[in-house]
Design an enzyme around this catalytic site. Sequence first.
Site, PDB file in Angstrom:
ATOM      1  N   LYS A  33      -0.283 -11.441   4.031  1.00 36.54           N
ATOM      2  CA  LYS A  33       0.365 -11.006   2.729  1.00 36.54           C
ATOM      3  C   LYS A  33       0.696 -12.444   1.797  1.00 36.54           C
ATOM      4  O   LYS A  33       0.903 -13.275   2.462  1.00 36.54           O
ATOM      5  CB  LYS A  33       1.666 -10.429   2.862  1.00 36.54           C
ATOM      6  CG  LYS A  33       1.547  -8.923   3.386  1.00 36.54           C
ATOM      7  CD  LYS A  33       2.937  -8.271   3.438  1.00 36.54           C
ATOM      8  CE  LYS A  33       3.061  -6.890   4.029  1.00 36.54           C
ATOM      9  NZ  LYS A  33       2.373  -5.824   3.334  1.00 36.54           N
ATOM     10  N   ARG A  81       0.150   2.715   9.668  1.00 36.28           N
ATOM     11  CA  ARG A  81      -0.805   4.029   9.895  1.00 36.28           C
ATOM     12  C   ARG A  81      -1.391   3.933  11.255  1.00 36.28           C
ATOM     13  O   ARG A  81      -1.618   5.052  11.856  1.00 36.28           O
ATOM     14  CB  ARG A  81      -1.889   4.290   8.802  1.00 36.28           C
ATOM     15  CG  ARG A  81      -2.780   3.202   8.682  1.00 36.28           C
ATOM     16  CD  ARG A  81      -3.564   3.421   7.118  1.00 36.28           C
ATOM     17  NE  ARG A  81      -2.740   2.746   6.079  1.00 36.28           N
ATOM     18  CZ  ARG A  81      -3.216   2.811   4.781  1.00 36.28           C
ATOM     19  NH1 ARG A  81      -4.610   3.540   4.541  1.00 36.28           N
ATOM     20  NH2 ARG A  81      -2.470   2.186   3.645  1.00 36.28           N
TER      21      ARG A  81
HETATM   22  N1  BES Z   1       4.423  -2.294   4.852  1.00 33.72           N
HETATM   23  C1  BES Z   1       3.755  -2.390   3.974  1.00 33.72           C
HETATM   24  C2  BES Z   1       3.769  -1.579   2.802  1.00 33.72           C
HETATM   25  C3  BES Z   1       5.380  -1.875   1.875  1.00 33.72           C
HETATM   26  C4  BES Z   1       5.065  -2.636   0.691  1.00 33.72           C
HETATM   27  C5  BES Z   1       6.380  -1.561   2.109  1.00 33.72           C
HETATM   28  C6  BES Z   1       5.939  -2.824  -0.074  1.00 33.72           C
HETATM   29  C7  BES Z   1       7.727  -1.958   1.474  1.00 33.72           C
HETATM   30  C8  BES Z   1       7.153  -2.506   0.439  1.00 33.72           C
HETATM   31  C9  BES Z   1       2.309  -1.680   4.596  1.00 33.72           C
HETATM   32  O1  BES Z   1       2.156  -2.019   5.869  1.00 33.72           O
HETATM   33  C10 BES Z   1       1.213  -2.405   3.649  1.00 33.72           C
HETATM   34  O2  BES Z   1       1.141  -3.536   3.526  1.00 33.72           O
HETATM   35  N2  BES Z   1       0.440  -1.651   3.051  1.00 33.72           N
HETATM   36  C11 BES Z   1      -0.625  -2.113   2.163  1.00 33.72           C
HETATM   37  C12 BES Z   1      -1.648  -0.972   2.655  1.00 33.72           C
HETATM   38  C13 BES Z   1      -3.051  -1.610   1.780  1.00 33.72           C
HETATM   39  C14 BES Z   1      -3.618  -2.854   2.559  1.00 33.72           C
HETATM   40  C15 BES Z   1      -4.327  -0.421   1.898  1.00 33.72           C
HETATM   41  C16 BES Z   1      -0.119  -1.955   0.862  1.00 33.72           C
HETATM   42  O3  BES Z   1       0.588  -1.129   0.436  1.00 33.72           O
HETATM   43  O4  BES Z   1      -0.540  -2.964   0.036  1.00 33.72           O
HETATM   44 ZN    ZN Z   2       1.133  -3.982   6.120  1.00 38.71          ZN
END
Ligand code: BES
Ligand code: ZN
Length: 471
Positions: free
Chosen positions: A242, A316
């Site tokens: 991230k 997921r």
């Molecule tokens: N934990 C995150 C989602 C999230 C984002 C929760 C902001 C709370 C606040 C999740 O694991 C994630 O990173 N999802 C990605 C998915 C993408 C790579 C398809 C996302 O939402 O960017």
């Molecule tokens: Zn994630």
Amino acid sequence: MNLNLTTKKIETDIEIIITKNKKIKENKEILNTLGFKGEDEQCVILPESKKLYVGCSSDDKDSIKIALATAIRKLNTTNYLSAIIKCKKDLSTYVEGLELGNYSFDRYKTKKDEDKKEDKNIYILVDEITKENTKEFEDSVFVANSVNMVRDFVNTTPDDFYPSIMAQEAVKIASTNELECRIFDEDYLEENGMGAMLAVGRASRHKSKLIHLTYKPKKKAKIKVVLVGKGLTYDSGGLSLKPSDFMVSMKSDKSGGSAVLGILNAVALLDLPIEVHGVVGAVENMIGGDAYKPDDVLVAKDGTTIEVRNTDAEGRLVLADCLCYAQDEIEDIDYILDFATLTGACVVGVGEYTSGIMGNNLELNQKMVCDSLNSGELACMLPFNRYLKKTLKSEIADICNISSTRYGGAITAGIFLENFIKEENKQKWIHIDIAGPAFVEKQWGYNPHGASGAGVRMGVEFIKGLEDVKR
Ligand code: BES
Ligand code: ZN
Ligand code: ZN
């Protein structure tokens, strides 16, 4: 803060008065001079008349809760030790406003203002004390305390709250409430083919844990509810790292799992006549030589092969194996709900205060939305469709962990999970994406900066609503 019910107008340091400006008879002039208009979140104390006036633009439950939170926060800045408030709506509204509004997280502050807060006696004035309103009072305290417990879990930093700590907390909840509790380690995951969950935690120095709590009412239950939670104690994104700004606050990625623990705690305290299981995948998503990679193909517990194209879509993967575990190990499930901070897309789509409800059963989704709104949590339904379903196709495995389109990310994540729901459970499952409200970095209403405890009240309300079904 000690909360009490009373039928007598006890002599206290302060009386709390919730008001729209129009209704003020007493102290009109001085309140005018102070610029008090009775607007939401406006609050003044008149020491001479021993009154705290707090604004409230409308008399719906949420506005009253916000007014009470404003009042208690104001009182916490003073040395007054007692206050009384007349109950004019449901008792639960008053308890929630005060208990949830009074919450603060000071574990990492060297100077704590505990002494100021702990000693305050707050009295809720009611016409009479009956068996019914005593139960309503006690039950709302149980639920509010469970929400605050979840807030504590989520606010705790990843170095102080990792999978084995989450498991320890589950054990504590189990022992105080006489729940069954099983904690499984990585050997179990390995032996049981839970390759997706295992891969996510592989680069972490903290070993993954699978938590399974069971609440069984004294009289054999007719309904069985299974709750599954995403317990990512930290989500760095893994090798699909991230960006710095997005990594901050990812200690909150354990909110779904924490909510499941909170619901189990509440359900046991409320003594509900329903069997409830809580399954939590506690995992840390990190980087390192041992990290799982984009391009890997993982095998989930049910044999499904998953092409990893983004290691940040890890929740997921963990949930896929946890959903398989729950459906393999728990017989005759009536409802299966999962709670997760699953996607940023859900936050973009519906805003940071609202959860996204998904699933195949429209009626069930609608019940969940209604229960959530009634409980004080904002939620809306996000509909699946056949076109988005196709976007998870993989050329080399059964399914891909990300969609081929960047649109509808909350829904495609929900559809990914749907692939791990057995045929007989397809209509019994609800997915709840709490990524927005679980953690907000500013105070909102009666919620503090940080964790809100999202999921607990809606989950409890949903389960309570099943009491009369099948009887
Ligand atoms: N934990 C995150 C989602 C999230 C984002 C929760 C902001 C709370 C606040 C999740 O694991 C994630 O990173 N999802 C990605 C998915 C993408 C790579 C398809 C996302 O939402 O960017
Ligand atoms: Zn994630
Ligand atoms: Zn995540």
